[in-house]
Design an enzyme around this catalytic site. Structure first.
Site, mmCIF file in Angstrom:
data_model
loop_
_atom_site.group_PDB
_atom_site.id
_atom_site.type_symbol
_atom_site.label_atom_id
_atom_site.label_comp_id
_atom_site.label_asym_id
_atom_site.label_seq_id
_atom_site.Cartn_x
_atom_site.Cartn_y
_atom_site.Cartn_z
ATOM 1 N N ARG A 13 0.865 -1.169 0.000
ATOM 2 C CA ARG A 13 0.000 0.000 0.000
ATOM 3 C C ARG A 13 0.903 1.221 0.000
ATOM 4 N NH1 ARG A 13 -3.134 -0.440 5.209
ATOM 5 N NH2 ARG A 13 -3.826 1.623 4.615
ATOM 6 N N SER A 15 0.600 3.976 1.924
ATOM 7 C CA SER A 15 0.713 4.761 3.157
ATOM 8 C C SER A 15 2.142 4.655 3.689
ATOM 9 C CB SER A 15 -0.278 4.258 4.205
ATOM 10 O OG SER A 15 0.154 3.024 4.734
ATOM 11 N N LYS A 85 -2.720 -8.351 11.474
ATOM 12 C CA LYS A 85 -4.073 -8.166 12.018
ATOM 13 C C LYS A 85 -5.066 -7.697 10.958
ATOM 14 C CE LYS A 85 -4.333 -3.659 14.360
ATOM 15 N NZ LYS A 85 -4.957 -2.988 15.498
ATOM 16 N N ASP A 86 -4.551 -7.205 9.828
ATOM 17 C CA ASP A 86 -5.443 -6.786 8.746
ATOM 18 C C ASP A 86 -5.780 -7.920 7.778
ATOM 19 O OD1 ASP A 86 -5.544 -4.195 9.698
ATOM 20 O OD2 ASP A 86 -3.801 -3.567 8.538
ATOM 21 N N THR A 132 -11.424 6.566 18.209
ATOM 22 C CA THR A 132 -11.040 5.219 17.767
ATOM 23 C C THR A 132 -12.173 4.659 16.911
ATOM 24 O OG1 THR A 132 -10.461 2.966 18.408
ATOM 25 C CG2 THR A 132 -11.942 4.115 19.895
ATOM 26 N N LEU A 135 -13.949 -1.265 17.456
ATOM 27 C CA LEU A 135 -15.009 -1.681 18.379
ATOM 28 C C LEU A 135 -14.392 -2.314 19.621
ATOM 29 C CD1 LEU A 135 -17.389 -3.365 15.773
ATOM 30 C CD2 LEU A 135 -17.636 -1.096 16.783
ATOM 31 N N ARG A 136 -13.298 -3.026 19.393
ATOM 32 C CA ARG A 136 -12.599 -3.706 20.480
ATOM 33 C C ARG A 136 -12.064 -2.710 21.514
ATOM 34 N NH1 ARG A 136 -7.310 -4.090 21.165
ATOM 35 N NH2 ARG A 136 -6.941 -3.082 19.171
ATOM 36 N N ARG A 137 -11.405 -1.666 21.031
ATOM 37 C CA ARG A 137 -10.853 -0.669 21.959
ATOM 38 C C ARG A 137 -11.975 0.084 22.666
ATOM 39 N NH1 ARG A 137 -6.579 1.013 17.306
ATOM 40 N NH2 ARG A 137 -4.969 -0.512 17.847
ATOM 41 N N ARG A 154 -10.926 8.030 11.291
ATOM 42 C CA ARG A 154 -10.418 7.197 10.201
ATOM 43 C C ARG A 154 -9.226 7.864 9.528
ATOM 44 N NH1 ARG A 154 -12.377 3.818 6.676
ATOM 45 N NH2 ARG A 154 -10.157 3.767 6.249
ATOM 46 N N GLY A 155 -8.706 7.163 8.548
ATOM 47 C CA GLY A 155 -7.575 7.681 7.791
ATOM 48 C C GLY A 155 -6.295 7.007 8.234
ATOM 49 N N ARG A 160 -4.697 10.735 11.137
ATOM 50 C CA ARG A 160 -5.296 10.675 12.477
ATOM 51 C C ARG A 160 -4.577 11.585 13.461
ATOM 52 N NH1 ARG A 160 -7.467 4.640 13.719
ATOM 53 N NH2 ARG A 160 -8.020 4.162 11.580
ATOM 54 N N CYS A 248 -13.325 -7.856 11.932
ATOM 55 C CA CYS A 248 -13.324 -6.521 12.543
ATOM 56 C C CYS A 248 -14.739 -6.063 12.872
ATOM 57 C CB CYS A 248 -12.581 -5.513 11.678
ATOM 58 S SG CYS A 248 -13.375 -5.190 10.114
HETATM 59 C C1 DPM Z 1 -7.734 -3.690 12.586
HETATM 60 C C2 DPM Z 1 -8.181 -2.796 13.573
HETATM 61 C C3 DPM Z 1 -7.484 -1.600 13.383
HETATM 62 C C4 DPM Z 1 -6.614 -1.778 12.262
HETATM 63 C C5 DPM Z 1 -9.240 -3.130 14.614
HETATM 64 C C6 DPM Z 1 -8.670 -3.288 16.032
HETATM 65 C C7 DPM Z 1 -7.654 -0.356 14.183
HETATM 66 C C8 DPM Z 1 -8.746 0.523 13.623
HETATM 67 C C9 DPM Z 1 -8.876 1.820 14.341
HETATM 68 C C10 DPM Z 1 -8.162 -5.083 12.347
HETATM 69 N N1 DPM Z 1 -6.805 -3.041 11.784
HETATM 70 O O1 DPM Z 1 -7.473 -3.171 16.310
HETATM 71 O O2 DPM Z 1 -9.479 -3.530 16.951
HETATM 72 O O3 DPM Z 1 -8.108 2.149 15.263
HETATM 73 O O4 DPM Z 1 -9.738 2.593 13.967
HETATM 74 C C11 DPM Z 1 -4.177 -1.230 11.824
HETATM 75 C C12 DPM Z 1 -3.119 -0.571 12.531
HETATM 76 C C13 DPM Z 1 -1.969 -1.388 12.419
HETATM 77 C C14 DPM Z 1 -2.343 -2.490 11.644
HETATM 78 C C15 DPM Z 1 -3.226 0.716 13.220
HETATM 79 C C16 DPM Z 1 -3.677 0.624 14.665
HETATM 80 C C17 DPM Z 1 -0.560 -1.146 12.933
HETATM 81 C C18 DPM Z 1 -0.106 -2.113 14.016
HETATM 82 C C19 DPM Z 1 0.093 -3.564 13.618
HETATM 83 C C20 DPM Z 1 -5.635 -0.802 11.653
HETATM 84 N N2 DPM Z 1 -3.659 -2.342 11.281
HETATM 85 O O5 DPM Z 1 -4.237 -0.386 15.110
HETATM 86 O O6 DPM Z 1 -3.459 1.628 15.387
HETATM 87 O O7 DPM Z 1 0.926 -3.887 12.739
HETATM 88 O O8 DPM Z 1 -0.559 -4.393 14.238
#
Ligand code: DPM
Length: 361
Positions: A13, A15, A85-86, A132, A135-137, A154-155, A160, A248
């Site tokens: 990507r 970013s 995690k994505d 945030t 939903l988890r956080r 978002r973004g 952010r 998610c």
């Molecule tokens: C997923 C979530 C988020 C990302 C959901 C979660 C956060 C979304 C948000 C599945 N992917 O964590 O409950 O905060 O609105 C994401 C980030 C990273 C990977 C950024 C982050 C970086 C850290 C990593 C977005 N995906 O979570 O702050 O490599 O794990």
């Protein structure tokens, strides 16, 4: 000789975080394989384009990965670096997670608005607004701080942080510590949340490399950076999420620990408002009997992760821990909490589509 180097094409990507992650993996591979050259092919994904909706309100699991996976399938690129995690727990049969890289911090971190410099969540006013889209956080923190308001943000990370600092809407935002550190923003971390405050997302902090299933050349290239401890923990965590049919769209969180002899997985399911939750732990001992140390049948993966150079029985034990934990939760009220959370998220997806259709008129 320059001309004899094999060129490997790497999808990413666009970013800043994605490119930093891609370049980290490439740098490590270059240390090991001096005869390879790597060319980065960067692209924009659907998830990067939809910036006005919470991820959970969009309703597709592969927003940030689909375009990259198509390029992989077509052979335009040879591998793609992701935050594990994505990556959904099920991916198309033609692709696999060829390696999981040593995990960085798995914890969440609080980033404060500059006006709150030096404060922790406990020091914020009752009606503070926390940004945030997770939903988890939100669910876990709402439980701990019932008077806080949780607002979508978002973004990409740059956007952010800018929104936090300039919009005066949020008092703090919650982000993964791993992402903040990779971006070099360590000085913005006000507080790292412990698992007792906020358990992390499945595979948070681990990078993974996706490639074509059966592409032995790329799999061999990746094999030396496949980290056993990280892979085993992520196999357990992903098996848990897969068995729950999470993703998610629901507040699911984990915390795992590993020793030479055991893997332990703690996992939780929360209602969207954080008021209900079920948390349990499963610990499994790795078997030592040689009979169990069978070789893998070709192509077998664990929630899409190849076992690679890791003893098959270790992967099987990790996977069993995740599945057992999910099965245990599914016979409690966790099943209802999960079903209700999924229903609410599905409803939010429809409401969001309607909102967008209205906007388009
Ligand atoms: C997923 C979530 C988020 C990302 C959901 C979660 C956060 C979304 C948000 C599945 N992917 O964590 O409950 O905060 O609105 C994401 C980030 C990273 C990977 C950024 C982050 C970086 C850290 C990593 C977005 N995906 O979570 O702050 O490599 O794990």
């Amino acid at each position: 000789m320059e001309g004899t180097k094999t060129v490997v094409k790497v999808g990413s990507r666009k970013s800043q975080l994605a490119l930093i992650q891609t370049n980290t993996i490439i740098a490590k591979l270059k240390e090991i394989h001096s005869n390879y050259e790597f060319e980065v092919v960067s692209m924009t994904t659907t998830g990067d384009k939809i910036l006005d909706s919470a991820l959970s309100k969009i309703g597709a699991k592969d927003l940030f990965t689909r375009e990259l996976e198509l390029a992989l399938e077509k052979g335009d690129v040879d591998f793609v670096v992701h935050s594990l995690k994505d990556l959904p727990t099920r991916i198309v049969d033609s692709l696999v997670i060829g390696c999981v890289y040593k995990r960085d911090s798995e914890y969440d971190a609080v980033v404060m608005h500059p006006k709150h410099k030096g404060k922790k969540l406990d020091d914020l006013d009752e009606n503070s607004v926390i940004g945030t889209s997770s939903l988890r956080r939100a669910a876990q923190l709402a439980r701990r701080f019932p008077t806080f308001k949780f607002e979508n943000i978002r973004g990409n990370l740059n956007t952010r942080l800018k929104k936090l600092d300039e919009d005066n809407k949020y008092d703090a935002i919650i982000l993964a510590e791993a992402g903040l550190v990779r971006m070099g923003w360590n000085d913005r971390i006000a507080q790292v949340l412990t698992p007792s405050e906020c358990m992390y997302a499945v595979s948070q902090g681990a990078m993974a490399v996706e490639c074509r299933a059966g592409d032995e050349k790329t799999l061999a290239l990746l094999s030396p950076i496949h980290d056993q401890d990280t892979a085993l923990q992520c196999i357990a965590e992903r098996a848990f999420l897969k068995q729950l049919e999470g993703g998610c769209s629901v507040p699911v969180c984990v915390c795992s620990t590993l020793t030479d002899s055991q893997i332990s997985l703690k996992g939780g399911v929360y209602s969207i408002d954080g008021k209900q939750s079920v948390i349990d732990t499963v610990t499994k001992t790795f078997p030592e009997e040689p009979a169990a140390k069978k070789k893998a049948t070709n192509g077998h993966t664990f929630s899409a992760i190849v076992h690679g150079n890791i003893e098959l029985v270790l992967c099987q034990t990790a996977e069993a821990a995740g599945m057992e934990l999910a099965n245990r939760l599914l016979v409690t009220e966790a099943a209802d909490i999960l079903a209700e959370a999924k229903r609410q998220t599905a409803e939010a997806v429809i409401a969001e589509q309607k909102r967008k259709e209205q906007e388009a008129i």
